[in-house]
Motif scaffolding. Sequence first.
Motif, short mmCIF file in Angstrom:
data_model
loop_
_atom_site.label_atom_id
_atom_site.label_comp_id
_atom_site.label_asym_id
_atom_site.label_seq_id
_atom_site.Cartn_x
_atom_site.Cartn_y
_atom_site.Cartn_z
N MET A 1 -1.54 24.65 27.15
CA MET A 1 -0.50 23.78 27.69
C MET A 1 0.63 23.69 26.66
O MET A 1 0.38 23.52 25.48
CB MET A 1 -1.06 22.40 27.98
N VAL A 2 1.85 23.83 27.12
CA VAL A 2 3.02 23.73 26.26
C VAL A 2 3.87 22.58 26.77
O VAL A 2 4.20 22.54 27.96
CB VAL A 2 3.85 25.04 26.28
N PRO A 3 4.22 21.63 25.91
CA PRO A 3 5.05 20.51 26.36
C PRO A 3 6.37 21.00 26.95
O PRO A 3 6.98 21.94 26.44
CB PRO A 3 5.29 19.70 25.08
N ALA A 4 6.81 20.36 28.00
CA ALA A 4 8.06 20.74 28.66
C ALA A 4 9.23 20.66 27.69
O ALA A 4 10.16 21.47 27.77
CB ALA A 4 8.30 19.84 29.88
N SER A 5 9.17 19.71 26.76
CA SER A 5 10.27 19.58 25.79
C SER A 5 10.38 20.81 24.90
O SER A 5 11.48 21.20 24.50
CB SER A 5 10.09 18.32 24.95
N TYR A 6 9.27 21.49 24.61
CA TYR A 6 9.31 22.71 23.81
C TYR A 6 10.01 23.82 24.60
O TYR A 6 10.79 24.60 24.06
CB TYR A 6 7.91 23.17 23.42
N LEU A 7 9.69 23.89 25.90
CA LEU A 7 10.32 24.90 26.75
C LEU A 7 11.81 24.62 26.88
O LEU A 7 12.63 25.54 26.87
CB LEU A 7 9.65 24.93 28.13
N GLU A 8 12.16 23.34 26.99
CA GLU A 8 13.56 22.95 27.05
C GLU A 8 14.27 23.35 25.77
O GLU A 8 15.38 23.89 25.79
CB GLU A 8 13.68 21.43 27.29
N LEU A 9 13.64 23.10 24.62
CA LEU A 9 14.22 23.48 23.33
C LEU A 9 14.42 24.99 23.26
O LEU A 9 15.44 25.48 22.78
CB LEU A 9 13.36 23.01 22.16
N CYS A 10 13.48 25.74 23.77
CA CYS A 10 13.59 27.20 23.78
C CYS A 10 14.83 27.63 24.56
O CYS A 10 15.61 28.46 24.10
CB CYS A 10 12.32 27.81 24.38
N ASP A 11 15.02 27.04 25.74
CA ASP A 11 16.20 27.35 26.56
C ASP A 11 17.48 26.97 25.83
O ASP A 11 18.46 27.73 25.84
CB ASP A 11 16.13 26.63 27.91
N ILE A 12 17.49 25.81 25.21
CA ILE A 12 18.67 25.34 24.48
C ILE A 12 18.98 26.28 23.31
O ILE A 12 20.14 26.63 23.07
CB ILE A 12 18.46 23.89 24.00
N LEU A 13 17.94 26.70 22.58
CA LEU A 13 18.15 27.61 21.45
C LEU A 13 18.65 28.99 21.91
O LEU A 13 19.46 29.62 21.24
CB LEU A 13 16.88 27.75 20.62
N GLU A 14 18.18 29.43 23.05
CA GLU A 14 18.67 30.71 23.59
C GLU A 14 20.16 30.60 23.92
O GLU A 14 20.94 31.52 23.64
CB GLU A 14 17.88 31.12 24.83
N GLU A 15 20.56 29.48 24.50
CA GLU A 15 21.98 29.26 24.80
C GLU A 15 22.79 29.17 23.50
O GLU A 15 23.88 29.73 23.41
CB GLU A 15 22.14 27.99 25.63
N GLU A 16 22.24 28.50 22.50
CA GLU A 16 22.91 28.39 21.21
C GLU A 16 23.09 29.79 20.58
O GLU A 16 24.13 30.10 20.01
CB GLU A 16 22.11 27.49 20.28
N ALA A 17 22.07 30.63 20.71
CA ALA A 17 22.15 31.99 20.17
C ALA A 17 23.25 32.78 20.87
O ALA A 17 23.98 33.54 20.22
CB ALA A 17 20.81 32.69 20.33
N LYS A 18 23.40 32.60 22.17
CA LYS A 18 24.48 33.28 22.90
C LYS A 18 25.84 32.85 22.36
O LYS A 18 26.74 33.67 22.19
CB LYS A 18 24.40 32.98 24.40
N GLN A 19 25.98 31.55 22.10
CA GLN A 19 27.25 31.04 21.56
C GLN A 19 27.50 31.60 20.16
O GLN A 19 28.61 31.97 19.83
CB GLN A 19 27.24 29.51 21.52
N LEU A 20 26.45 31.65 19.34
CA LEU A 20 26.60 32.20 17.99
C LEU A 20 26.99 33.68 18.02
O LEU A 20 27.73 34.14 17.16
CB LEU A 20 25.31 32.02 17.20
N ASN A 21 26.47 34.40 18.99
CA ASN A 21 26.79 35.82 19.09
C ASN A 21 28.25 36.06 19.45
O ASN A 21 28.78 37.14 19.22
CB ASN A 21 25.87 36.52 20.11
N LYS A 22 28.90 35.05 20.02
CA LYS A 22 30.32 35.17 20.37
C LYS A 22 31.23 34.96 19.16
O LYS A 22 32.40 35.29 19.20
CB LYS A 22 30.70 34.16 21.45
N THR A 23 30.67 34.43 18.07
CA THR A 23 31.49 34.18 16.89
C THR A 23 31.68 35.47 16.09
O THR A 23 30.91 36.41 16.22
CB THR A 23 30.85 33.12 15.97
N LYS A 24 32.71 35.46 15.24
CA LYS A 24 33.01 36.65 14.43
C LYS A 24 32.19 36.68 13.15
O LYS A 24 32.15 37.69 12.47
CB LYS A 24 34.50 36.68 14.10
#
Length: 135
Positions: free
Chosen positions: A83-106
């Motif tokens: 069992m994985v807490p839903a908040s961990y899955l939410e954090l994973c999604d948030i970090l993936e979005e953050e990584a996309k934003q970081l990849n847009k930087t120079k």
Amino acid sequence: PGSHVIIVGTHRDMIPEELFSSVKKTMRSRVNDMIYRPGFPKDISFAEISCVGNKMGLDSLRNKIKEKIDDAKLRNQKIMGEMVPASYLELCDILEEEAKQLNKTKSNLKLVRGRRLSELMKKAGLDQKMDRVEM
């Protein structure tokens, strides 16, 4: 070498029923001659299937896969079905979005600083103090 392997024979429907047992025994013997050597996995299963008509053997293959997944362990702990807490899955999604934003930087240095990580964790519902987050 520690992996489980399922060797799948296809076109089961092309073998006449009266010859199936003999062909199965011959094929397994040939495969065993090739794989029972140092460096090859020791945990090996066989499945004979057909993907046409009544799809012979598919249920058996599904059951073998499920058994191996259910029995899978890493450092003597089961790795599937935890069992994985839903908040961990939410954090994973948030970090993936953050990584996309970081990849847009120079910047060549793409990292999340501690303060930003704390903000992202709060956003995911993880406000407790944590020494580290492992993913």
